[in-house]
Design a protein around this motif. Structure first.
Motif, short mmCIF file in Angstrom:
data_model
loop_
_atom_site.label_atom_id
_atom_site.label_comp_id
_atom_site.label_asym_id
_atom_site.label_seq_id
_atom_site.Cartn_x
_atom_site.Cartn_y
_atom_site.Cartn_z
N UNK A 94 0.86 -1.18 0.00
CA UNK A 94 0.00 0.00 0.00
C UNK A 94 0.90 1.24 0.00
N UNK A 95 0.62 2.20 -0.87
CA UNK A 95 1.50 3.38 -0.90
C UNK A 95 1.66 4.00 0.49
N UNK A 96 2.88 4.35 0.81
CA UNK A 96 3.19 4.93 2.12
C UNK A 96 2.29 6.12 2.41
N UNK A 97 2.02 6.87 1.37
CA UNK A 97 1.28 8.11 1.59
C UNK A 97 -0.12 7.81 2.11
N UNK A 98 -0.72 6.71 1.61
CA UNK A 98 -2.04 6.31 2.08
C UNK A 98 -1.99 5.90 3.54
N UNK A 99 -1.01 5.05 3.86
CA UNK A 99 -0.89 4.55 5.23
C UNK A 99 -0.64 5.71 6.21
N UNK A 100 0.25 6.62 5.83
CA UNK A 100 0.60 7.72 6.73
C UNK A 100 -0.58 8.66 6.95
N UNK A 101 -1.30 8.90 5.87
CA UNK A 101 -2.44 9.81 5.97
C UNK A 101 -3.51 9.22 6.89
N UNK A 102 -3.78 7.94 6.74
CA UNK A 102 -4.78 7.29 7.59
C UNK A 102 -4.37 7.35 9.04
N UNK B 213 -6.75 6.75 12.22
CA UNK B 213 -7.33 5.46 11.89
C UNK B 213 -6.22 4.42 11.90
N UNK B 214 -6.48 3.33 12.60
CA UNK B 214 -5.44 2.30 12.66
C UNK B 214 -5.26 1.68 11.29
N UNK B 215 -4.00 1.58 10.85
CA UNK B 215 -3.73 0.97 9.56
C UNK B 215 -2.83 -0.24 9.76
N UNK B 216 -3.24 -1.37 9.20
CA UNK B 216 -2.45 -2.58 9.33
C UNK B 216 -1.91 -2.96 7.95
N UNK B 217 -0.59 -2.98 7.82
CA UNK B 217 0.03 -3.38 6.56
C UNK B 217 0.36 -4.87 6.65
N UNK B 218 -0.40 -5.68 5.93
CA UNK B 218 -0.16 -7.13 5.99
C UNK B 218 1.02 -7.51 5.10
N UNK B 219 1.90 -8.36 5.61
CA UNK B 219 2.98 -8.85 4.76
C UNK B 219 2.44 -9.84 3.73
#
Lengths: 344, 341
Positions: free
Chosen positions: A151-159, A164-170
């Motif tokens: 997921x683009x970093x920018x999306x994760x950071x903005x959330x 909003x909790x963001x979970x980046x699944x491996x």
């Protein structure tokens, strides 16, 4: 801290049920987690705007909060079970669908209901879908968003900045990682038992498969060939699926690791026992599709058996991966038995 | 008696240059057949070619040979088209790539292929026809502009605009394809390749290229006359309208299907006529044959090099021709500035 939401970004209609103690509102608005990123918060005009928007939201919400707060506890200290789950990634879709309560799923990715990509497309069709645009995600008012490591970093950071909790699944590329992935998502969702049950079922079926593989005396070679001339080499998910199905990945002996392109000539010069094709959008004409139908491959059709697996079965590693391994074993086993019968 | 001597000289150039180039082309083609995942000697190539059923035989017959033949056809086509365009516009910067004709051809082929406009039996023929239509449209545009403006710079700038537009539209069409893998194929269409092509590509592109080259060769006398100026050419009995139509049709017939089979490969048509022009004593008619052979030679070597350069993902042909062609183009611009300040 990660479960504190940015209340300014939420509508007030949930105030009656969900607005915590006014102290929490203050905490949410002003004492946001201080990270390195927050220091240049107001440097970006858009984000500065969001900051003031949340102040404005707070101005509206605080009186409301004081009015309604009496009975509700401050939730900031203990993480609550996520009530509204959003998945913006295909791999996460399959896990959320299997693990979460249907009532808690706010939306799945727009790929989830595409039967060409998702193994659970039928079940996913019942839920709303979302794109990966942060604006659209915000409208869903999620507690937690599942994406992937891609997921683009920018999306994760903005959330995260919006609370909003963001979970980046491996991405799981072997069976152990499949197992871990299911268990960790189950834990995040607070449904460990359900996760353990899925994993136990997967482990049992892999063990049975291993027994059937052990009964077979030979270990034929197999090579995957995707449109565009790609193959999955060592350390890929399909490699481990092949191993579980009692096949040797021919791409590994050609020195290929991960997914990489394989010149057609290399394939032609050392054909595998089984050519595994992963049909996908076969009817949409592309150069990649034409390559899979190359005359040179057709001329060697007598030397390799062709097996087709839907591409969807090989994209994401999780407990469903055992289905692919079983299918691959059965397909190859049927052909090997037939050949044995002919030879006798 | 200077006249006979010049005649003799020009006749000598007209034999020795094509002959020398032909020898180089044959030698390079044999080398191209020998290299690959396994290196073969020419004798082994021949032996495998006549061995049915064996993987190595299939590789030689169905992969290496079509690849080599396609490089020859496309290179030759781009070379002769470049020479024709330079001769017709009397503009040393004219090249089907720079003028946007390659881009137009790629767009036409992409439109037909990915939208599936024509499926089924007509399908394989539809791809080169799409390329042909795209190339013809771009060539008409450029020829019309060439008639309007005499300025070299304006023509090239128009070509730049056409190239940019067709590249953008090609990307757009690929992004609209329901198949997500299609976007990866933008690289092929913008840079070109003859890797893993098959006889089908030669089958659909070859006849068009041959006809187009014949049409261009028939324009040779007209191009010669044109070096004396349009009025003189007309007084020598050259129909300028027919010449123009011949060049447009010939270039479209060559470049369109060639691009449909191998993608948009740039700079071949720019570099080759320039290098060979002094060798054929600046004769635009003799330059046509020489440029066809030279283009074939250049693309063959570019394709040999992409196979020899050890990178994980094989380079596209257009990468190499641009590495050679772009500096050459810059040098040419500066030289022209010196000559015509």
């Amino acid at each position: 801290m990660q479960t504190i939401r940015n209340y300014g970004a939420h509508s007030a209609d949930r105030a009656g049920t969900d607005i915590p103690h006014h102290a929490c509102v203050w905490q949410a608005v002003f004492n946001r987690p201080v990270t390195g990123r927050d220091r240049d918060f107001s440097a970006t005009p858009m984000l500065a705007f969001r900051k003031y928007a949340s102040l404005l939201g707070a101005a509206v919400l605080i009186p409301l909060a004081i009015t309604f707060a009496g009975a509700t506890e401050c939730r900031a200290a203990e993480p609550p079970e996520p009530r509204r789950i959003v998945s913006i990634n295909l791999a996460a879709d399959e896990l959320v669908l299997q693990l979460a309560e249907a009532g808690n799923i706010a939306a799945l990715s727009h790929l989830a209901s595409d039967p060409r990509l998702s193994r659970l497309a039928d079940r996913a069709a019942a839920f709303p879908s979302t794109s990966t645009a942060v604006e659209e995600i915000l409208m869903l008012e999620p507690d937690i968003v599942f994406g992937s490591q891609y997921t683009p970093r920018i999306t994760a950071e903005l959330l995260e900045r919006l609370g909003i909790e963001f979970v980046a699944l491996p991405v799981a590329t072997n069976i152990d990682e499949c197992r871990e992935l299911v268990l960790s998502v189950a834990e995040i969702l607070g449904v460990q038992k359900r996760g353990e049950a899925l994993v136990a079922d997967m482990d049992r079926r892999f063990a049975e498969l291993q027994q059937r593989v052990a009964e077979r005396s030979i270990r034929p070679t197999a090579l995957s060939y995707l449109q565009g001339g790609y193959t999955q080499g060592a350390e890929s998910l399909l490699h481990h699926i092949m191993e579980a199905a009692g096949l040797r990945n021919h791409a590994e002996s050609l020195g290929i690791r991960g997914e990489a392109s394989l010149p057609l000539e290399k394939l032609i010069l050392s054909p595998p026992d089984f050519l595994i094709l992963l049909p996908f959008h076969d009817d949409d004409p592309t150069l990649g599709n034409m390559l899979v139908r190359h005359r040179a491959l057709r001329q060697l059709s007598g030397r390799m058996y062709r097996i087709e697996i839907p591409l969807a079965w090989t994209i994401n590693g999780n407990n469903l991966t055992v289905d692919t391994a079983e299918y691959l074993f059965e397909q190859t086993d049927a052909i090997l038995r037939e050949r044995e019968g002919e030879e006798q | 008696m200077t006249v006979p001597k010049e005649n003799r000289d020009s006749r000598r150039g007209s034999v020795s240059v094509p002959l020398g180039l032909s020898v180089l082309v044959v030698f390079s083609a044999v080398l191209s057949l020998s290299i690959g995942a396994v290196w073969l000697s020419p004798a082994e190539v021949l032996r495998w070619f006549f061995t049915p059923g064996e993987p190595m035989g299939v590789a030689v017959r169905e992969l290496r040979l079509p690849r080599t033949v396609l490089a020859l056809l496309v290179g030759g086509g781009l070379g002769i088209a470049g020479a024709a365009l330079q001769g017709y516009t009397r503009n040393p910067l004219a090249d089907s790539g720079l003028l946007g004709i390659n881009g137009g051809a790629a767009l036409g082929a992409v439109l037909v292929l990915y939208t599936g406009l024509l499926r089924g039996a007509a399908f394989t023929l539809a791809i080169p026809l799409g390329g042909l239509a795209g190339a013809a449209a771009a060539t008409f545009l450029i020829a019309w502009l060439a008639g309007k403006v005499r300025s070299i710079q304006t023509l090239i700038l128009a070509g730049v605009a056409v190239s940019a537009l067709t590249a953008a539209l090609t990307s757009l069409v690929l992004n609209f394809s329901p198949n997500p893998f299609a976007t990866q194929e933008i690289v092929f269409w913008l840079l070109g390749s003859v890797a893993d092509r098959s006889w089908e590509h030669i089958g659909f592109a070859g006849p068009f290229i041959a006809v187009g080259a014949a049409v261009i060769l028939a324009c040779g006398r007209g191009l010669q006359a044109l070096t004396l100026g349009e009025d003189t050419a007309a007084s020598l009995g050259i129909s300028l309208g027919r010449l123009r139509l011949g060049i447009i049709a010939g270039c479209a017939l060559v470049v369109g299907p060639a691009t449909a089979a191998a993608g948009a490969i740039g700079f071949v048509g720019l570099v080759v006529p320039h290098i060979l022009r002094p060798l054929v004593r600046y004769d635009p008619a003799k330059l046509l044959v020489a440029s066809a052979l030279g283009g074939a030679l250049l693309l063959l070597w570019a394709d040999i090099l992409v196979r020899l350069i050890p990178v994980e993902q094989e380079l596209k042909l257009g990468v190499l021709t641009a590495l050679l062609g772009a500096p050459f183009f810059l040098w040419l611009i500066f030289r022209l500035r010196r000559l015509y300040p």
